[in-house]
Design a protein around this motif. Structure first.
Motif, short mmCIF file in Angstrom:
data_model
loop_
_atom_site.label_atom_id
_atom_site.label_comp_id
_atom_site.label_asym_id
_atom_site.label_seq_id
_atom_site.Cartn_x
_atom_site.Cartn_y
_atom_site.Cartn_z
N PHE A 161 0.84 -1.20 0.00
CA PHE A 161 0.00 0.00 0.00
C PHE A 161 0.87 1.26 0.00
N PHE A 162 1.92 1.27 0.83
CA PHE A 162 2.81 2.42 0.88
C PHE A 162 3.49 2.64 -0.48
N SER A 163 3.84 1.54 -1.16
CA SER A 163 4.49 1.67 -2.47
C SER A 163 3.52 2.27 -3.49
N LEU A 164 2.24 1.89 -3.42
CA LEU A 164 1.25 2.47 -4.33
C LEU A 164 1.08 3.97 -4.06
N LEU A 165 1.14 4.32 -2.78
CA LEU A 165 0.99 5.72 -2.40
C LEU A 165 2.16 6.54 -2.92
N ARG A 166 3.37 5.99 -2.82
CA ARG A 166 4.55 6.70 -3.35
C ARG A 166 4.47 6.81 -4.87
N ARG A 167 3.98 5.74 -5.51
CA ARG A 167 3.83 5.76 -6.96
C ARG A 167 2.84 6.85 -7.39
N SER A 168 1.92 7.18 -6.50
CA SER A 168 0.91 8.20 -6.79
C SER A 168 1.42 9.62 -6.58
N GLY A 169 2.68 9.73 -6.15
CA GLY A 169 3.28 11.04 -5.98
C GLY A 169 3.36 11.52 -4.54
N ALA A 170 2.93 10.71 -3.58
CA ALA A 170 2.94 11.12 -2.17
C ALA A 170 4.36 11.06 -1.60
N HIS A 171 4.67 12.05 -0.80
CA HIS A 171 5.94 12.06 -0.05
C HIS A 171 5.61 11.61 1.37
N ILE A 172 5.82 10.32 1.65
CA ILE A 172 5.47 9.77 2.96
C ILE A 172 6.55 10.14 3.97
N CYS A 173 6.15 10.96 4.94
CA CYS A 173 7.09 11.41 5.97
C CYS A 173 6.88 10.66 7.29
N GLY A 174 5.80 9.92 7.40
CA GLY A 174 5.52 9.15 8.61
C GLY A 174 4.53 8.05 8.29
N GLU A 175 4.56 6.98 9.06
CA GLU A 175 3.64 5.88 8.79
C GLU A 175 3.32 5.12 10.08
N ALA A 176 2.15 4.49 10.07
CA ALA A 176 1.72 3.65 11.20
C ALA A 176 1.07 2.39 10.62
N ILE A 177 1.43 1.25 11.20
CA ILE A 177 0.91 -0.04 10.73
C ILE A 177 0.15 -0.71 11.88
N PHE A 178 -1.09 -1.08 11.58
CA PHE A 178 -1.93 -1.82 12.53
C PHE A 178 -2.20 -3.21 11.95
N PRO A 179 -2.62 -4.16 12.78
CA PRO A 179 -2.92 -5.51 12.28
C PRO A 179 -4.05 -5.50 11.26
N ASP A 180 -4.08 -6.52 10.40
CA ASP A 180 -5.13 -6.65 9.41
C ASP A 180 -6.50 -6.72 10.09
N HIS A 181 -7.49 -6.01 9.54
CA HIS A 181 -8.86 -5.94 10.07
C HIS A 181 -8.90 -5.31 11.47
N HIS A 182 -7.95 -4.47 11.79
CA HIS A 182 -7.91 -3.85 13.12
C HIS A 182 -9.17 -3.04 13.39
N SER A 183 -9.74 -3.22 14.57
CA SER A 183 -10.90 -2.43 14.99
C SER A 183 -10.40 -1.17 15.69
N TYR A 184 -10.41 -0.07 14.98
CA TYR A 184 -9.84 1.17 15.50
C TYR A 184 -10.68 1.72 16.65
N ARG A 185 -9.96 2.27 17.62
CA ARG A 185 -10.59 2.95 18.75
C ARG A 185 -10.11 4.41 18.76
N THR A 186 -10.85 5.22 19.46
CA THR A 186 -10.47 6.64 19.55
C THR A 186 -9.05 6.79 20.08
N SER A 187 -8.67 5.92 20.99
CA SER A 187 -7.33 6.00 21.58
C SER A 187 -6.23 5.78 20.54
N ASP A 188 -6.54 5.01 19.48
CA ASP A 188 -5.54 4.79 18.43
C ASP A 188 -5.18 6.10 17.74
N LEU A 189 -6.21 6.91 17.46
CA LEU A 189 -5.95 8.18 16.81
C LEU A 189 -5.40 9.21 17.78
N THR A 190 -5.83 9.14 19.03
CA THR A 190 -5.35 10.09 20.04
C THR A 190 -3.84 10.01 20.20
#
Length: 245
Positions: A161-190
């Motif tokens: 996914f990150f490689s597709l994003l770079r191919r699209s012209g994005a300059h990725i300066c930071g990244e976060a990886i969660f497990p597949d099908h992760h159920s996000y909680r507010t604390s994850d974004l906080t």
């Protein structure tokens, strides 16, 4: 149902496929019967069903990652295979995925042909097409050029996914990886808030977006990279599928 009740992928499919019933059930046989009885469908498309032998199928389509192939050739848990390689003989069609160039994957094709000489072989790739916001707002990929992007994903292959994003012209300066099908909680974004605020965009996958967008506003614009799967032999592939009807 929402993504929490139905699952992220079925919810995303149902939202995209207006008017087409999307059913989820642990018992694929009973779910298939329900589809026939309640919706009078003319056909069933089973996701991740190669090993579900209780359902009669007219066509078996096996997707195979062209970059990894059969891995080390061993079964789970030692290797990645769910069953012996001889199982490929049940496939009518094999689609190699993530084929960046049509000439790529010849070594893997030789293995497939040796295991299953008569199988129909197709090649596919993933094409980024644009950015989608939480409210289905659309932006062209060009808006990412020159922007600082924080990439976030909770899928099985985040680095692709990150490689597709770079191919699209994005300059990725930071990244976060969660497990597949992760159920996000507010604390994850906080916990990411302070990191994300210094970027121009927070970009994720559509599968992650359907869950993240329910947690409230993002500190920076939240977008999902829309990606379409395309086949080099698209016309002949769909003609083969539709010949069943």
């Amino acid at each position: 149902l929402g993504p929490k009740e139905a699952g992220d992928e079925p919810y995303l499919m149902a939202r995209s496929l207006k008017g087409i019933p999307v059913l989820v059930g642990k018992d694929r046989f009973q779910t298939g019967r329900l589809a026939l009885e309640r919706f009078s469908v003319r056909g069933l498309l089973l996701d991740d069903g190669f090993q579900h032998q209780r359902l009669w199928r007219d066509l078996d389509i096996l997707l195979l990652d062209s970059r990894f192939g059969f891995g080390d050739g061993y079964l789970l848990p030692r290797g990645p295979l769910r069953e012996p390689l001889s199982g490929i003989q049940r496939a009518h069609i094999v689609v190699l995925t993530k084929v960046e160039e049509r000439a790529h994957g010849h070594a893997l094709e030789n293995v497939i042909r040796r295991l299953c000489p008569r199988v129909e072989l197709y090649h596919s790739y993933y094409q980024p097409t644009g950015l989608v916001g939480p409210g289905e707002e659309w932006e062209e990929l060009s808006v990412l050029r020159g922007k600082k992007v924080f990439a976030l994903s909770g899928i099985a292959d985040p680095h692709y996914f990150f490689s597709l994003l770079r191919r699209s012209g994005a300059h990725i300066c930071g990244e976060a990886i969660f497990p597949d099908h992760h159920s996000y909680r507010t604390s994850d974004l906080t916990c990411l808030d302070e990191k994300v605020r210094k970027y121009d965009y927070l970009v994720t996958t559509e599968k992650d977006m359907v869950k993240l967008s329910q947690l409230g506003p993002s500190p920076v614009p939240l977008r999902a990279l829309r990606v379409e799967m395309r086949l080099y032999e698209e016309t002949s592939f769909y003609e083969r599928i539709m010949s069943l009807w």
